[in-house]
Write a protein that holds these residues in place. Structure first.
Motif, PDB file in Angstrom:
ATOM      1  N   SER A 380      37.104  45.721  20.023  1.00  0.00           N
ATOM      2  CA  SER A 380      37.495  47.037  20.508  1.00  0.00           C
ATOM      3  C   SER A 380      37.071  47.277  21.943  1.00  0.00           C
ATOM      4  O   SER A 380      37.632  48.132  22.626  1.00  0.00           O
ATOM      5  CB  SER A 380      36.911  48.136  19.606  1.00  0.00           C
ATOM      6  OG  SER A 380      35.499  48.099  19.616  1.00  0.00           O
ATOM      7  N   SER A 381      36.084  46.514  22.442  1.00  0.00           N
ATOM      8  CA  SER A 381      35.573  46.715  23.796  1.00  0.00           C
ATOM      9  C   SER A 381      35.937  45.571  24.737  1.00  0.00           C
ATOM     10  O   SER A 381      35.485  45.557  25.876  1.00  0.00           O
ATOM     11  CB  SER A 381      34.043  46.855  23.755  1.00  0.00           C
ATOM     12  OG  SER A 381      33.650  47.855  22.846  1.00  0.00           O
ATOM     13  N   ARG A 382      36.758  44.625  24.261  1.00  0.00           N
ATOM     14  CA  ARG A 382      37.113  43.482  25.107  1.00  0.00           C
ATOM     15  C   ARG A 382      37.786  43.907  26.416  1.00  0.00           C
ATOM     16  O   ARG A 382      37.468  43.355  27.477  1.00  0.00           O
ATOM     17  CB  ARG A 382      38.008  42.529  24.331  1.00  0.00           C
ATOM     18  CG  ARG A 382      38.361  41.256  25.095  1.00  0.00           C
ATOM     19  CD  ARG A 382      39.199  40.317  24.254  1.00  0.00           C
ATOM     20  NE  ARG A 382      38.443  39.814  23.124  1.00  0.00           N
ATOM     21  CZ  ARG A 382      38.816  39.970  21.847  1.00  0.00           C
ATOM     22  NH1 ARG A 382      39.927  40.622  21.558  1.00  0.00           N
ATOM     23  NH2 ARG A 382      38.090  39.466  20.868  1.00  0.00           N
ATOM     24  N   PRO A 383      38.700  44.897  26.419  1.00  0.00           N
ATOM     25  CA  PRO A 383      39.275  45.302  27.715  1.00  0.00           C
ATOM     26  C   PRO A 383      38.233  45.770  28.715  1.00  0.00           C
ATOM     27  O   PRO A 383      38.347  45.488  29.911  1.00  0.00           O
ATOM     28  CB  PRO A 383      40.246  46.425  27.317  1.00  0.00           C
ATOM     29  CG  PRO A 383      40.608  46.131  25.894  1.00  0.00           C
ATOM     30  CD  PRO A 383      39.361  45.573  25.288  1.00  0.00           C
ATOM     31  N   ASP A 384      37.213  46.485  28.252  1.00  0.00           N
ATOM     32  CA  ASP A 384      36.145  46.916  29.152  1.00  0.00           C
ATOM     33  C   ASP A 384      35.381  45.720  29.708  1.00  0.00           C
ATOM     34  O   ASP A 384      35.027  45.684  30.892  1.00  0.00           O
ATOM     35  CB  ASP A 384      35.167  47.851  28.424  1.00  0.00           C
ATOM     36  CG  ASP A 384      35.745  49.235  28.187  1.00  0.00           C
ATOM     37  OD1 ASP A 384      36.513  49.707  29.035  1.00  0.00           O
ATOM     38  OD2 ASP A 384      35.421  49.832  27.145  1.00  0.00           O
ATOM     39  N   LEU A 385      35.113  44.740  28.854  1.00  0.00           N
ATOM     40  CA  LEU A 385      34.391  43.553  29.324  1.00  0.00           C
ATOM     41  C   LEU A 385      35.215  42.812  30.368  1.00  0.00           C
ATOM     42  O   LEU A 385      34.698  42.434  31.433  1.00  0.00           O
ATOM     43  CB  LEU A 385      34.055  42.648  28.143  1.00  0.00           C
ATOM     44  CG  LEU A 385      33.167  41.440  28.451  1.00  0.00           C
ATOM     45  CD1 LEU A 385      32.267  41.111  27.261  1.00  0.00           C
ATOM     46  CD2 LEU A 385      33.983  40.202  28.804  1.00  0.00           C
ATOM     47  N   HIS A 386      36.493  42.601  30.104  1.00  0.00           N
ATOM     48  CA  HIS A 386      37.349  41.917  31.070  1.00  0.00           C
ATOM     49  C   HIS A 386      37.424  42.689  32.388  1.00  0.00           C
ATOM     50  O   HIS A 386      37.450  42.096  33.470  1.00  0.00           O
ATOM     51  CB  HIS A 386      38.758  41.751  30.500  1.00  0.00           C
ATOM     52  CG  HIS A 386      38.859  40.703  29.434  1.00  0.00           C
ATOM     53  ND1 HIS A 386      38.057  39.583  29.397  1.00  0.00           N
ATOM     54  CD2 HIS A 386      39.701  40.600  28.359  1.00  0.00           C
ATOM     55  CE1 HIS A 386      38.391  38.835  28.354  1.00  0.00           C
ATOM     56  NE2 HIS A 386      39.365  39.426  27.712  1.00  0.00           N
ATOM     57  N   ARG A 387      37.460  43.994  32.297  1.00  0.00           N
ATOM     58  CA  ARG A 387      37.630  44.825  33.484  1.00  0.00           C
ATOM     59  C   ARG A 387      36.364  44.870  34.339  1.00  0.00           C
ATOM     60  O   ARG A 387      36.439  44.891  35.573  1.00  0.00           O
ATOM     61  CB  ARG A 387      38.013  46.239  33.017  1.00  0.00           C
ATOM     62  CG  ARG A 387      38.212  47.266  34.106  1.00  0.00           C
ATOM     63  CD  ARG A 387      38.855  48.518  33.508  1.00  0.00           C
ATOM     64  NE  ARG A 387      38.070  49.088  32.423  1.00  0.00           N
ATOM     65  CZ  ARG A 387      37.171  50.048  32.587  1.00  0.00           C
ATOM     66  NH1 ARG A 387      36.930  50.540  33.783  1.00  0.00           N
ATOM     67  NH2 ARG A 387      36.523  50.538  31.545  1.00  0.00           N
ATOM     68  N   LEU A 388      35.207  44.872  33.686  1.00  0.00           N
ATOM     69  CA  LEU A 388      33.967  45.164  34.396  1.00  0.00           C
ATOM     70  C   LEU A 388      33.036  43.980  34.560  1.00  0.00           C
ATOM     71  O   LEU A 388      32.125  44.028  35.392  1.00  0.00           O
ATOM     72  CB  LEU A 388      33.214  46.288  33.657  1.00  0.00           C
ATOM     73  CG  LEU A 388      33.957  47.619  33.562  1.00  0.00           C
ATOM     74  CD1 LEU A 388      33.262  48.542  32.570  1.00  0.00           C
ATOM     75  CD2 LEU A 388      34.051  48.270  34.935  1.00  0.00           C
ATOM     76  N   LEU A 389      33.231  42.929  33.793  1.00  0.00           N
ATOM     77  CA  LEU A 389      32.284  41.819  33.787  1.00  0.00           C
ATOM     78  C   LEU A 389      33.034  40.520  34.070  1.00  0.00           C
ATOM     79  O   LEU A 389      33.291  39.727  33.164  1.00  0.00           O
ATOM     80  CB  LEU A 389      31.574  41.761  32.429  1.00  0.00           C
ATOM     81  CG  LEU A 389      30.278  40.953  32.309  1.00  0.00           C
ATOM     82  CD1 LEU A 389      29.251  41.421  33.327  1.00  0.00           C
ATOM     83  CD2 LEU A 389      29.712  41.088  30.903  1.00  0.00           C
ATOM     84  N   PRO A 390      33.419  40.260  35.310  1.00  0.00           N
ATOM     85  CA  PRO A 390      34.251  39.090  35.620  1.00  0.00           C
ATOM     86  C   PRO A 390      33.490  37.786  35.498  1.00  0.00           C
ATOM     87  O   PRO A 390      32.281  37.718  35.738  1.00  0.00           O
ATOM     88  CB  PRO A 390      34.662  39.344  37.080  1.00  0.00           C
ATOM     89  CG  PRO A 390      33.550  40.166  37.646  1.00  0.00           C
ATOM     90  CD  PRO A 390      33.092  41.049  36.516  1.00  0.00           C
ATOM     91  N   ALA A 391      34.224  36.726  35.127  1.00  0.00           N
ATOM     92  CA  ALA A 391      33.674  35.370  35.138  1.00  0.00           C
ATOM     93  C   ALA A 391      33.685  34.862  36.574  1.00  0.00           C
ATOM     94  O   ALA A 391      34.737  34.823  37.215  1.00  0.00           O
ATOM     95  CB  ALA A 391      34.495  34.457  34.243  1.00  0.00           C
ATOM     96  N   ARG A 392      32.530  34.466  37.068  1.00  0.00           N
ATOM     97  CA  ARG A 392      32.424  34.067  38.480  1.00  0.00           C
ATOM     98  C   ARG A 392      32.152  32.582  38.665  1.00  0.00           C
ATOM     99  O   ARG A 392      32.158  32.089  39.791  1.00  0.00           O
ATOM    100  CB  ARG A 392      31.310  34.884  39.151  1.00  0.00           C
ATOM    101  CG  ARG A 392      31.628  36.368  39.251  1.00  0.00           C
ATOM    102  CD  ARG A 392      30.433  37.179  39.689  1.00  0.00           C
ATOM    103  NE  ARG A 392      29.476  37.357  38.609  1.00  0.00           N
ATOM    104  CZ  ARG A 392      28.284  37.939  38.754  1.00  0.00           C
ATOM    105  NH1 ARG A 392      27.918  38.383  39.954  1.00  0.00           N
ATOM    106  NH2 ARG A 392      27.471  38.076  37.732  1.00  0.00           N
TER     107      ARG A 392
END
Length: 537
Positions: A380-392
């Motif tokens: 349910s929170s995956r969109p927030d993770l993708h939006r705010l926590l980028p893979a660098r």
């Protein structure tokens, strides 16, 4: 005095050593006792308390090590418990050599207690399954399983009756541990065709996937994207990131419904997909994947993806060399007039405002080092993770491409075992955590300093939202707010605490995040968050 008879078990351990399979991930059963007791000094044993966790830890370890891991499962019950995790390993394309115990060969015809019909139990998810015809064929079967797992990028199963281990070995040759030559040249005509599409494109776009997640492919894709000055999208539901997500040209994650997918790629006449299938969807929607006039090409080293992707051109080859050659061939385009902008993180909650998953992701993003591996399982929170926590960095993000729950906790442990000095954080929903909660014992027992951030809303929030969107009325499943995830963690020997406010969250993260590279003790933070009101895959 004659020398001790060399057994099938002795010969198999020699094969395991030659192939680097000297760590056994297992939950033992009686049909495996002859294999597992009195292990040689150079063989390590890692215990997990459920077979799903066994395979999950091994999957994380093999992913981080980039080579096959060795799993041992207990006949029907063990293999059955592990099927979901084996399916995830297959879809994540992770090589596993799996030895499955079977009842004593001498009375299998009588179907004794614990005998199993094992060869079809995991369905088509294993890349290879065998029951050796003779005990003496076990070492060769294990050696072949290593090759099959590596080349097929998935679990390869060898079913071994319990009495085989004590049988005398013979001198039957086994496959070599190294293939000395594998074709790596890229077909020039394929590069010509791809380059022709990109050179002639008015508005190209790139879509990247999990199979592009390695340093060489990232570098080649960055060079190609900067030459093309085009947006780069990440495939939906990817197990790994295929491009640096803090790069100015990173456009975000593709939506998983056809209407929004067409909208995202609208206006692009050529879409080059690298290291991903075309295109993974979630809810069925009618209509085409892309608009008329859009040409889609695919570069993949996975033949299966090439076969089932509806594209105009598919090239089966290593993504890194193909993209490197393309970057040399396409002309430099002028800088794009518009760039993708990352959305601003949410402000900290005001007094009386509930703590949301987005607040947690933003707080993590402010503190985590670029080399941190973030393992995700919070639907349910995956969109927030993708939006705010980028893979660098490559392997900066890891998830279960199959979609089944129970992956993140054990996988994070396996990654940390493989990289004992690298920071690892698992971000997990409380419902998801319950599918792999037993793995916390392994984290504590083996000193894996993983930070587990459990977003606790006391319900299957994504299922609640999907039920509402379906329009079928009230969902029949109840909330489970009584469950204390941090209490379960403590009962399993894993340090844990409950976090109910933003100030407590910041205090906890400021204390633990700087220690992640060096710590040898796991920590679970159960963070109380309000259920999300909307969900859009």
């Amino acid at each position: 005095m004659s020398a001790p008879t060399r057994t099938v078990r002795d010969a198999t351990f020699d094969v395991l050593r030659r192939h680097g399979l000297t760590t056994i991930f297992a939950n033992p059963g009686s049909t495996e006792v002859a294999f597992l007791t009195d292990l040689p000094d150079d063989v390590d044993f890692v215990l997990a308390l459920h077979e799903g966790s066994v395979v999950g830890i091994a999957t994380g370890w093999a992913t981080a090590m980039d080579r096959p891991a060795l799993v041992n499962l207990h006949t029907t019950a063990g293999l059955g418990n592990a099927v979901g995790a084996l399916a995830t390993a297959r879809v994540n394309r992770v090589p596993l050599v799996v030895i499955v115990g079977q009842q004593d060969r001498r009375h299998l015809a009588l179907q004794p207690f614990l005998a199993g019909d094992l060869e079809g139990l995991a369905g088509r998810y294993p890349v290879w399954v065998t029951t050796p015809a003779r005990p003496q064929d076990v070492p060769g079967a294990v050696a072949r399983a290593w090759h099959e797992a590596r080349d097929g990028r998935g679990p390869a199963l060898v079913i071994v009756p319990s009495d085989d281990w004590a049988a005398p070995a013979d001198d039957t040759p086994v496959p070599a541990p190294v293939v000395l030559h594998r074709a790596s040249a890229v077909e020039p005509a394929a590069v010509d065709a791809l380059a022709g599409l990109l050179v002639g494109a008015v508005s190209p776009a790139l879509v990247v996937g999990a199979d592009a997640d390695d340093p060489a492919t990232w570098a080649a894709l960055v060079a190609l994207a900067e030459r093309l000055q085009c947006p780069v999208w990440q495939e939906s539901f990817a197990a790994r990131a295929g491009f640096p997500q803090d790069h100015p040209q990173f456009a975000g994650h593709l939506p998983a419904g056809r209407g929004r997918l067409r909208q995202a790629l609208a206006g692009h006449d050529v879409v080059l997909v690298v290291g991903a299938p075309v295109f993974r969807q979630y809810p069925f929607e009618p209509g085409p994947l892309v608009e008329d006039g859009t040409t889609v090409a695919l570069v993949t080293d996975d033949v299966e993806d090439a076969h089932h992707s509806p594209v105009d051109l598919a090239v089966v080859a290593g993504p890194a060399p193909v993209c490197r050659l393309l970057a040399e061939r396409v002309p430099q385009r002028p800088p794009a007039t518009t760039r993708s902008e990352r959305p601003a993180p949410p402000l900290p909650p005001q007094e009386g405002e509930p703590l949301r998953a987005a607040h947690v992701m933003a707080a993590l993003a402010e503190r985590l080092r670029p080399e941190t591996v973030v393992v995700e399982e919070t639907p349910s929170s995956r969109p927030d993770l993708h939006r705010l926590l980028p893979a660098r960095r490559p392997l900066g993000f890891l998830s279960a491409a199959m979609g089944g729950l129970g992956f993140a906790m054990p996988a994070a442990i396996g990654v940390r075992m493989a990289r004992p000095d690298g920071p690892v954080v698992a971000v997990v929903g409380d419902g998801s955590s319950l599918y792999g909660i037993q793995s916390l014992w392994s984290a504590a027992h083996y000193g894996c300093g993983v930070l587990f951030v459990v977003l606790a809303n006391g319900r299957y929030a994504v299922m609640d939202r999907l039920a509402e969107q379906h329009g079928g009325g009230k969902a029949p499943w109840p909330a489970f707010e009584e469950v204390s995830v941090h209490g379960l963690a403590l009962a399993l020997g894993c340090p844990a605490r409950r976090v109910d406010t933003y100030d407590d969250l910041v205090e906890a993260l400021d204390a633990v995040v700087p220690t992640l590279a060096d710590r040898r003790e796991p920590l679970l933070l159960e963070v109380a968050v309000t259920p999300e009101l909307t969900f859009q895959p």
